[in-house]
Design a protein around this motif. Sequence first.
Motif, PDB file in Angstrom:
ATOM      1  N   ASN A 110       5.600 -13.528  -2.179  1.00  0.00           N
ATOM      2  CA  ASN A 110       5.989 -12.883  -0.934  1.00  0.00           C
ATOM      3  C   ASN A 110       5.126 -11.661  -0.673  1.00  0.00           C
ATOM      4  O   ASN A 110       4.806 -10.906  -1.570  1.00  0.00           O
ATOM      5  CB  ASN A 110       7.458 -12.446  -1.010  1.00  0.00           C
ATOM      6  CG  ASN A 110       8.397 -13.629  -1.116  1.00  0.00           C
ATOM      7  OD1 ASN A 110       8.447 -14.445  -0.215  1.00  0.00           O
ATOM      8  ND2 ASN A 110       9.114 -13.730  -2.217  1.00  0.00           N
ATOM      9  N   ALA A 141      22.038  -8.891   7.529  1.00  0.00           N
ATOM     10  CA  ALA A 141      21.112 -10.005   7.343  1.00  0.00           C
ATOM     11  C   ALA A 141      20.232 -10.003   8.583  1.00  0.00           C
ATOM     12  O   ALA A 141      20.719 -10.254   9.678  1.00  0.00           O
ATOM     13  CB  ALA A 141      21.846 -11.337   7.187  1.00  0.00           C
ATOM     14  N   ASP A 199      22.482 -11.318  -0.571  1.00  0.00           N
ATOM     15  CA  ASP A 199      21.297 -10.842   0.125  1.00  0.00           C
ATOM     16  C   ASP A 199      20.204 -11.892   0.234  1.00  0.00           C
ATOM     17  O   ASP A 199      19.104 -11.596   0.707  1.00  0.00           O
ATOM     18  CB  ASP A 199      20.744  -9.577  -0.543  1.00  0.00           C
ATOM     19  CG  ASP A 199      20.317  -9.823  -1.982  1.00  0.00           C
ATOM     20  OD1 ASP A 199      20.492 -10.959  -2.479  1.00  0.00           O
ATOM     21  OD2 ASP A 199      19.821  -8.869  -2.609  1.00  0.00           O
ATOM     22  N   ARG A 200      20.497 -13.131  -0.160  1.00  0.00           N
ATOM     23  CA  ARG A 200      19.535 -14.217  -0.031  1.00  0.00           C
ATOM     24  C   ARG A 200      19.911 -15.222   1.054  1.00  0.00           C
ATOM     25  O   ARG A 200      19.038 -15.846   1.653  1.00  0.00           O
ATOM     26  CB  ARG A 200      19.392 -14.958  -1.371  1.00  0.00           C
ATOM     27  CG  ARG A 200      18.601 -14.202  -2.422  1.00  0.00           C
ATOM     28  CD  ARG A 200      17.132 -14.156  -2.066  1.00  0.00           C
ATOM     29  NE  ARG A 200      16.335 -13.585  -3.149  1.00  0.00           N
ATOM     30  CZ  ARG A 200      15.011 -13.455  -3.113  1.00  0.00           C
ATOM     31  NH1 ARG A 200      14.343 -13.840  -2.032  1.00  0.00           N
ATOM     32  NH2 ARG A 200      14.370 -12.918  -4.108  1.00  0.00           N
ATOM     33  N   TRP A 201      21.197 -15.375   1.288  1.00  0.00           N
ATOM     34  CA  TRP A 201      21.653 -16.436   2.188  1.00  0.00           C
ATOM     35  C   TRP A 201      22.525 -15.884   3.316  1.00  0.00           C
ATOM     36  O   TRP A 201      23.288 -14.940   3.130  1.00  0.00           O
ATOM     37  CB  TRP A 201      22.461 -17.476   1.414  1.00  0.00           C
ATOM     38  CG  TRP A 201      21.635 -18.350   0.516  1.00  0.00           C
ATOM     39  CD1 TRP A 201      21.437 -18.194  -0.825  1.00  0.00           C
ATOM     40  CD2 TRP A 201      20.909 -19.507   0.907  1.00  0.00           C
ATOM     41  NE1 TRP A 201      20.623 -19.190  -1.306  1.00  0.00           N
ATOM     42  CE2 TRP A 201      20.285 -20.025  -0.257  1.00  0.00           C
ATOM     43  CE3 TRP A 201      20.707 -20.174   2.121  1.00  0.00           C
ATOM     44  CZ2 TRP A 201      19.483 -21.161  -0.241  1.00  0.00           C
ATOM     45  CZ3 TRP A 201      19.917 -21.312   2.140  1.00  0.00           C
ATOM     46  CH2 TRP A 201      19.314 -21.796   0.967  1.00  0.00           C
ATOM     47  N   SER A 244      20.136 -19.604   6.716  1.00  0.00           N
ATOM     48  CA  SER A 244      18.952 -18.746   6.626  1.00  0.00           C
ATOM     49  C   SER A 244      18.770 -18.300   5.183  1.00  0.00           C
ATOM     50  O   SER A 244      19.714 -17.800   4.565  1.00  0.00           O
ATOM     51  CB  SER A 244      19.100 -17.514   7.530  1.00  0.00           C
ATOM     52  OG  SER A 244      19.280 -17.886   8.882  1.00  0.00           O
ATOM     53  N   TYR A 245      17.573 -18.498   4.671  1.00  0.00           N
ATOM     54  CA  TYR A 245      17.243 -18.054   3.319  1.00  0.00           C
ATOM     55  C   TYR A 245      16.223 -16.927   3.414  1.00  0.00           C
ATOM     56  O   TYR A 245      15.180 -17.082   4.061  1.00  0.00           O
ATOM     57  CB  TYR A 245      16.666 -19.201   2.484  1.00  0.00           C
ATOM     58  CG  TYR A 245      16.254 -18.765   1.093  1.00  0.00           C
ATOM     59  CD1 TYR A 245      17.203 -18.638   0.080  1.00  0.00           C
ATOM     60  CD2 TYR A 245      14.932 -18.443   0.802  1.00  0.00           C
ATOM     61  CE1 TYR A 245      16.845 -18.216  -1.186  1.00  0.00           C
ATOM     62  CE2 TYR A 245      14.560 -18.019  -0.470  1.00  0.00           C
ATOM     63  CZ  TYR A 245      15.526 -17.905  -1.456  1.00  0.00           C
ATOM     64  OH  TYR A 245      15.164 -17.484  -2.711  1.00  0.00           O
ATOM     65  N   TYR A 246      16.517 -15.797   2.758  1.00  0.00           N
ATOM     66  CA  TYR A 246      15.686 -14.602   2.875  1.00  0.00           C
ATOM     67  C   TYR A 246      14.744 -14.499   1.668  1.00  0.00           C
ATOM     68  O   TYR A 246      15.161 -14.178   0.558  1.00  0.00           O
ATOM     69  CB  TYR A 246      16.571 -13.358   2.989  1.00  0.00           C
ATOM     70  CG  TYR A 246      17.280 -13.289   4.322  1.00  0.00           C
ATOM     71  CD1 TYR A 246      16.768 -12.522   5.365  1.00  0.00           C
ATOM     72  CD2 TYR A 246      18.422 -14.039   4.558  1.00  0.00           C
ATOM     73  CE1 TYR A 246      17.394 -12.482   6.597  1.00  0.00           C
ATOM     74  CE2 TYR A 246      19.059 -14.017   5.788  1.00  0.00           C
ATOM     75  CZ  TYR A 246      18.536 -13.236   6.803  1.00  0.00           C
ATOM     76  OH  TYR A 246      19.151 -13.218   8.036  1.00  0.00           O
ATOM     77  N   ARG A 262      13.587  -9.087   2.711  1.00  0.00           N
ATOM     78  CA  ARG A 262      14.527  -8.568   3.704  1.00  0.00           C
ATOM     79  C   ARG A 262      14.125  -8.961   5.123  1.00  0.00           C
ATOM     80  O   ARG A 262      14.984  -9.171   5.983  1.00  0.00           O
ATOM     81  CB  ARG A 262      14.578  -7.041   3.624  1.00  0.00           C
ATOM     82  CG  ARG A 262      14.994  -6.469   2.284  1.00  0.00           C
ATOM     83  CD  ARG A 262      16.441  -6.711   1.994  1.00  0.00           C
ATOM     84  NE  ARG A 262      16.864  -5.999   0.783  1.00  0.00           N
ATOM     85  CZ  ARG A 262      17.983  -6.245   0.129  1.00  0.00           C
ATOM     86  NH1 ARG A 262      18.812  -7.178   0.561  1.00  0.00           N
ATOM     87  NH2 ARG A 262      18.275  -5.558  -0.958  1.00  0.00           N
ATOM     88  N   ASN A 263      12.815  -9.037   5.380  1.00  0.00           N
ATOM     89  CA  ASN A 263      12.302  -9.242   6.732  1.00  0.00           C
ATOM     90  C   ASN A 263      11.573 -10.563   6.895  1.00  0.00           C
ATOM     91  O   ASN A 263      10.879 -10.771   7.881  1.00  0.00           O
ATOM     92  CB  ASN A 263      11.347  -8.100   7.096  1.00  0.00           C
ATOM     93  CG  ASN A 263      10.149  -8.051   6.171  1.00  0.00           C
ATOM     94  OD1 ASN A 263      10.285  -8.219   4.960  1.00  0.00           O
ATOM     95  ND2 ASN A 263       8.977  -7.822   6.740  1.00  0.00           N
ATOM     96  N   LYS A 268      12.395 -14.751   6.558  1.00  0.00           N
ATOM     97  CA  LYS A 268      13.410 -15.749   6.256  1.00  0.00           C
ATOM     98  C   LYS A 268      12.975 -17.137   6.707  1.00  0.00           C
ATOM     99  O   LYS A 268      12.184 -17.303   7.642  1.00  0.00           O
ATOM    100  CB  LYS A 268      14.742 -15.392   6.918  1.00  0.00           C
ATOM    101  CG  LYS A 268      14.751 -15.416   8.448  1.00  0.00           C
ATOM    102  CD  LYS A 268      16.150 -15.094   8.970  1.00  0.00           C
ATOM    103  CE  LYS A 268      16.203 -15.098  10.489  1.00  0.00           C
ATOM    104  NZ  LYS A 268      17.579 -14.872  10.989  1.00  0.00           N
ATOM    105  N   THR A 298       9.957 -13.705  10.977  1.00  0.00           N
ATOM    106  CA  THR A 298       9.603 -12.486  10.244  1.00  0.00           C
ATOM    107  C   THR A 298       9.319 -11.339  11.208  1.00  0.00           C
ATOM    108  O   THR A 298       8.973 -11.566  12.368  1.00  0.00           O
ATOM    109  CB  THR A 298       8.372 -12.715   9.348  1.00  0.00           C
ATOM    110  OG1 THR A 298       8.105 -11.539   8.590  1.00  0.00           O
ATOM    111  CG2 THR A 298       7.151 -13.065  10.170  1.00  0.00           C
TER     112      THR A 298
END
Length: 462
Positions: A57, A78, A380-382, A416-418, A421-422, A424, A460
């Motif tokens: 990433n 999110a 914080d991932r989904w 949505s998968y992150y 943070r910005n 996904k 993004t």
Amino acid sequence: MKRIHLPCFPARHDLHAMVHVPSPGSGAERARATRSLWRAVPWLLLGAWLAILPTQNASAMPEFARRYSLSCVACHSAFPRLNKFGEIFAKNNMRLPNWMETSAQLNDDRLALPDHVPLAIRAQAYLQGRQGQAIDPISGARQSAATDFQSPYLLKLLSSAPLSKNITYYFYAIMGEKGGNGEVLVEDAWFRHADIFGSGIGMMLGQFSLSDSMFPREIRLPFQDYMVYRMAGVTYDRGVLFDRDIGRFGIDLGFTNGNGITDNFKINGTGYSRPDRMFDSDSSKTTFAHIGTDIGPVAVGVFGAAGKQRGAAGPAGMDKSQRNTDKRVVGLDASGDIGANTHWYTQYLWNDWDGFLDADPTRNYRWSGGFAGVDWIPDDRWAFSALYNRASAGDLAHTNTIFEGIDINSLSLTASYYFMRNVKGIIELNVDFQNRTRPTGPYFTGHLSSENYILFGFDTAF
């Protein structure tokens, strides 16, 4: 409670162009289209699965995070959905108390310049498998594609900065949207003064969306839109908006041109080569207001708008009339939380369009619609979302115009998968429950085929 947003997701739509009329086709053609769509589904699911695998990433943070040295998670539960702190930040004219310290230090307390050019980028790209078709309402000629590479779907340049104790500006320019390369369109573009004459009244002047007083489309998690806002024409316009909190109530009162953000007219009069233009075609304005408050754990609101709009003329109502017709909108909205991770919201609008169709200008047309949604953010991932859109064409049904296409009955399910943070990845399935119809006149209008789709891609901001 008034909802003030940190805009992220623009979209621009013309009502005449927005109403999608799919192709009737034959039964065999529909069957072939359906088979083609569902043959593509395994490949789309495979691509979606590959998209959510862990990858390398890039570090990227939006402009507000850069300015105040904060993570995006400070304002977003999110991305792009705001949390409570994000709502307060937006309501505080999109600034923190130390905003002056983030400005260039020029030894002049009467000058507040950002210490860098305040820019951010937003980009979206998708692959979609769909059943919907584009059809000419006059000839019936149609186009379709079982798979659709929508890349880039959106490229946007954003900028905002505090300029004084009370004044902030914000704008974004769309450099490419929905395949429209080679064009630039500015949508949100405004100045806001937080305290006019020390009255506690805020004033926003510029371009904005009327529906932002309720549920800003730009911070929704699903790809699918809040369709009734587009159909009712309460999205982007030019005007002024006043807001103030009085006790437990948040009040918005605004006035707009009523003819959107793209039209302008040369001032020529009896002179020659005049240097200016009018942004409004007549003196009538749209007046709108929203009053919101909290009743226990539930935020509720009432919305109303009244003004003029051009009627519909020509074959299938595809042309704008030369007549201004009366338009009224009334709406109710509500939202709340279930625990710490689940958020729900709902909206319903009732619309009166007096004498809207040139084919029968003595008739008044009423229609209504709304939406309901829920967002579940377990970690914080989904993030998972469900959005239900429902609208009835009402008196516009069986008019053999494109406005029969107001009818909608669909459910969108989004995951949505992150990666960051910005950044996904998105997977969304839309199921169309609306009954198919047959043309009722000489034109190809109505809901003539299903509009199911499956979509995945990337979103993004940096």
